[in-house]
Scaffold this motif. Structure first.
Motif, short mmCIF file in Angstrom:
data_model
loop_
_atom_site.label_atom_id
_atom_site.label_comp_id
_atom_site.label_asym_id
_atom_site.label_seq_id
_atom_site.Cartn_x
_atom_site.Cartn_y
_atom_site.Cartn_z
N ARG A 45 -3.77 -3.61 25.85
CA ARG A 45 -3.14 -3.37 27.15
C ARG A 45 -2.00 -2.35 27.11
NH1 ARG A 45 -2.88 -9.40 29.98
NH2 ARG A 45 -5.09 -9.92 29.66
N VAL A 46 -1.27 -2.32 26.00
CA VAL A 46 -0.12 -1.43 25.89
C VAL A 46 -0.38 -0.29 24.92
CG1 VAL A 46 2.38 -1.32 25.47
CG2 VAL A 46 1.38 -3.41 26.39
N GLY A 47 -1.06 -0.61 23.82
CA GLY A 47 -1.36 0.42 22.83
C GLY A 47 -1.00 -0.01 21.42
N ALA A 48 -1.63 0.64 20.45
CA ALA A 48 -1.39 0.30 19.05
C ALA A 48 0.06 0.49 18.63
CB ALA A 48 -2.33 1.11 18.15
N PRO A 49 0.77 1.56 19.07
CA PRO A 49 2.18 1.70 18.65
C PRO A 49 3.05 0.51 19.02
CG PRO A 49 1.36 3.77 19.54
CD PRO A 49 0.30 2.74 19.82
N MET B 261 -5.83 1.87 13.07
CA MET B 261 -6.93 2.62 12.46
C MET B 261 -8.05 2.86 13.46
SD MET B 261 -5.60 3.22 9.62
CE MET B 261 -7.00 4.17 9.00
N GLY B 262 -8.26 1.92 14.38
CA GLY B 262 -9.26 2.12 15.41
C GLY B 262 -8.93 3.30 16.30
N ALA B 263 -7.63 3.51 16.57
CA ALA B 263 -7.22 4.66 17.37
C ALA B 263 -7.53 5.97 16.66
CB ALA B 263 -5.73 4.57 17.68
N GLN B 264 -7.65 5.90 15.33
CA GLN B 264 -8.03 7.08 14.55
C GLN B 264 -9.54 7.16 14.34
OE1 GLN B 264 -5.77 7.25 10.87
NE2 GLN B 264 -3.87 6.66 11.87
N GLY B 265 -10.29 6.19 14.91
CA GLY B 265 -11.73 6.15 14.73
C GLY B 265 -12.17 5.64 13.38
N ARG B 266 -11.30 4.84 12.73
CA ARG B 266 -11.59 4.36 11.37
C ARG B 266 -11.25 2.87 11.25
NH1 ARG B 266 -8.25 8.70 7.92
NH2 ARG B 266 -9.24 7.62 6.18
N ALA B 267 -11.68 2.07 12.22
CA ALA B 267 -11.35 0.64 12.24
C ALA B 267 -11.88 -0.08 11.00
CB ALA B 267 -11.90 0.00 13.50
N ASP B 268 -13.00 0.38 10.44
CA ASP B 268 -13.58 -0.29 9.27
C ASP B 268 -12.69 -0.17 8.04
OD1 ASP B 268 -15.74 -1.05 10.75
OD2 ASP B 268 -17.06 0.55 10.05
N ASP B 269 -11.74 0.78 8.05
CA ASP B 269 -10.85 0.95 6.90
C ASP B 269 -9.71 -0.06 6.90
OD1 ASP B 269 -12.36 3.05 6.06
OD2 ASP B 269 -10.96 4.61 6.72
N ALA B 270 -9.56 -0.82 7.99
CA ALA B 270 -8.41 -1.71 8.10
C ALA B 270 -8.39 -2.75 6.99
CB ALA B 270 -8.40 -2.39 9.47
N GLY B 271 -9.56 -3.33 6.67
CA GLY B 271 -9.61 -4.33 5.61
C GLY B 271 -9.20 -3.77 4.27
N LEU B 272 -9.62 -2.53 3.99
CA LEU B 272 -9.26 -1.90 2.72
C LEU B 272 -7.75 -1.64 2.65
CD1 LEU B 272 -12.19 0.66 2.46
CD2 LEU B 272 -11.94 -1.47 1.19
N GLN C 85 7.54 2.28 12.89
CA GLN C 85 7.89 3.62 13.36
C GLN C 85 6.90 4.69 12.91
OE1 GLN C 85 12.28 4.42 13.09
NE2 GLN C 85 12.36 2.40 12.14
N LEU C 86 5.79 4.29 12.32
CA LEU C 86 4.80 5.28 11.89
C LEU C 86 4.15 5.95 13.09
CD1 LEU C 86 3.01 3.33 9.01
CD2 LEU C 86 4.63 5.22 8.77
N GLY C 87 3.81 7.21 12.92
CA GLY C 87 3.14 7.95 13.98
C GLY C 87 1.69 7.53 14.15
N VAL C 88 1.09 7.97 15.26
CA VAL C 88 -0.27 7.57 15.60
C VAL C 88 -1.27 8.00 14.53
CG1 VAL C 88 -2.13 7.87 17.29
CG2 VAL C 88 0.23 7.63 18.06
N SER C 89 -1.06 9.14 13.93
CA SER C 89 -2.01 9.66 12.94
C SER C 89 -1.63 9.35 11.50
CB SER C 89 -2.15 11.18 13.12
OG SER C 89 -0.90 11.81 12.91
N ALA C 90 -0.54 8.59 11.29
CA ALA C 90 -0.04 8.35 9.94
C ALA C 90 -0.87 7.30 9.22
CB ALA C 90 1.42 7.91 9.99
N ARG C 91 -0.94 7.45 7.90
CA ARG C 91 -1.55 6.43 7.05
C ARG C 91 -0.46 5.43 6.65
NH1 ARG C 91 -7.08 5.89 5.98
NH2 ARG C 91 -6.67 5.43 3.79
N PRO C 92 -0.70 4.12 6.87
CA PRO C 92 0.36 3.13 6.64
C PRO C 92 0.39 2.56 5.22
CG PRO C 92 -1.50 2.10 7.72
CD PRO C 92 -1.87 3.55 7.53
N THR C 93 -0.23 3.24 4.27
CA THR C 93 -0.38 2.67 2.93
C THR C 93 0.96 2.33 2.28
OG1 THR C 93 -2.37 4.02 2.68
CG2 THR C 93 -1.49 2.99 0.69
N VAL C 94 1.91 3.25 2.32
CA VAL C 94 3.20 3.02 1.66
C VAL C 94 3.93 1.84 2.29
CG1 VAL C 94 5.47 4.02 1.18
CG2 VAL C 94 3.42 5.43 0.95
#
Length: 417
Positions: free
Chosen positions: A384-388, A262-273, A318-327
């Protein structure tokens, strides 16, 4: 229904009449109090991670700080559990709660002042070492009351319901805790979740300690029947503790990779939700675990629901960088809840005589340590490597949980022979 005062530890021996339900033994007010008293523990790892990342911009340092919290929990947790077995909850828990208030506020102040990284980690360790572990203590109270106050023909079902209820409440707390952290951090200030956790330790945890049920202790805690501590390190107990450790690895890897994603999307504060989404289905399925057929025995529940976790973790990875992981998170929760119910029920069932608090606290501490280690490792990988890349680590933890489930099957078969 009349509400009666909980019995003294020797109530059964003294001939106190049995009560019809567990609520009659505890009082109805016990349950909301025990839930709120869990929140500081449920908030501390997510709160520290969120606050440190918000103040420093470093996921790696946030992961290290969250890891230090878990190390503090695992070092102090078994000591506190053993002390409770000897001294009782009313004596030990208020002192732990007051120490936690000081430690958490010191951490919030230190990070706000821009202290060096080692000082942040040290303060985080103290916050973890003093965080009140209400969940295993509540289980110990209720299981003891079931054995002392309920009629023998009611105890088997009551025990199963207690374990399902307690696990569901834990899951609900782990939903509410991260969501509360996310709301307070995003809408007001990043430091507020830690201050709120400290306030709850000072109020709800102390009130939980002083509740009349706090006087209830296992029989062996006040006679000479307590099993030696070496009984706790038997294979049949350690494999369950290892299972809790694997669940903790899964939690830590999921939370930190989700924060990085979520930080990579600029929305790190949404992680807890979003993390709360996993807890939502986890709590629901944990509460329904008591309805599973008895033929679906604990060892196969462990294996079966570990498969569910692994499959959903593979989807998450396998989710993409811009995907929402809710499901993916909702699917993960469908396996996590029943596995936790199973592991904690097995931990209680396999506890040596008079070592219930020690065993349950050890399992909880193992979960917290693993969550901490996974948070630290996942933070390093994400930075060091990335969120994916970090998003594959929950799958590794799920694989370990599945392997340990198979080991437990072998341990049970060996014990049967």
């Amino acid at each position: 229904m009349s509400i009666v005062t909980p019995a003294r530890p020797d109530a059964t021996a003294a001939g106190t009449e049995h009560v019809p339900t567990l609520i009659a033994a505890t009082g109805l007010g016990y349950y909301p109090l025990a839930f709120v008293a869990r929140l500081p523990f449920a908030m501390v790892v997510v709160g520290v991670l969120t606050y440190v990342v918000a103040m420093t911009g470093s996921v790696a340092l946030g992961g290290l700080a969250a890891g230090a919290v878990g190390v503090g929990v695992v070092i102090a947790g078994p000591v506190v559990g053993a002390t409770v077995d000897r001294r009782g909850q009313r004596t030990v828990l208020p002192a732990v709660a007051l120490a936690n208030v000081v430690a958490v506020l010191a951490l919030a102040f230190a990070v706000g002042q821009g202290v060096p990284s080692w000082a942040v980690v040290a303060c985080s360790f103290l916050a973890g070492a003093t965080v009140p572990q209400v969940a295993p203590l509540s289980r110990t109270r209720l299981v003891t009351l079931v054995g002392e106050r309920l009629a023998p023909n009611r105890r088997v079902k009551a025990f199963a319901r207690v374990m399902s209820y307690e696990s569901a409440v834990d899951e609900t707390a782990f939903v509410v805790g991260p969501v509360l952290v996310g709301l307070l951090a995003a809408w007001i200030a990043p430091w507020l979740p830690l201050v709120t956790a400290a306030a709850l330790s000072l109020t709800a945890v102390v009130a939980f300690a002083l509740h009349p049920t706090g006087a209830v202790r296992a029989h062996a805690a006040h006679d000479a029947e307590r099993a030696p501590l070496r009984e706790v390190v038997r294979a049949r107990v350690l494999v369950v503790v290892a299972g809790a450790f694997a669940v903790g690895l899964f939690f830590g890897a999921t939370l930190t990779s989700l924060t990085a994603h979520m930080g990579a999307q600029g929305r790190a504060d949404d992680a807890g939700l979003l993390y709360g989404a996993m807890g939502l289905t986890s709590a629901t399925l944990a509460l329904g675990a008591a309805a599973l057929p008895r033929a679906f025995v604990a060892r196969w529940r462990w294996v079966g629901f570990a498969v569910v976790i692994a499959a959903s973790a593979a989807f998450y990875a396998q989710l993409g960088v811009s995907a929402r992981p809710t499901v993916a998170l909702l699917l993960m929760g469908m396996g996590v809840g029943p596995v936790l119910v199973t592991l904690l029920s097995m931990a209680s069932d396999r506890s040596p005589v008079g070592r219930a608090a020690t065993t349950m606290t050890l399992a909880t501490a193992a979960l917290s340590l693993a969550q901490a280690l996974a948070s630290a490792l996942t933070g390093q990988v994400a930075e060091r490597v990335g969120a994916p890349a970090a998003m594959w680590l929950p799958l590794a933890a799920a694989g370990l949980l599945l392997v340990l489930g198979g080991v437990n099957v072998l341990v049970e078969r060996r014990a049967g022979r």
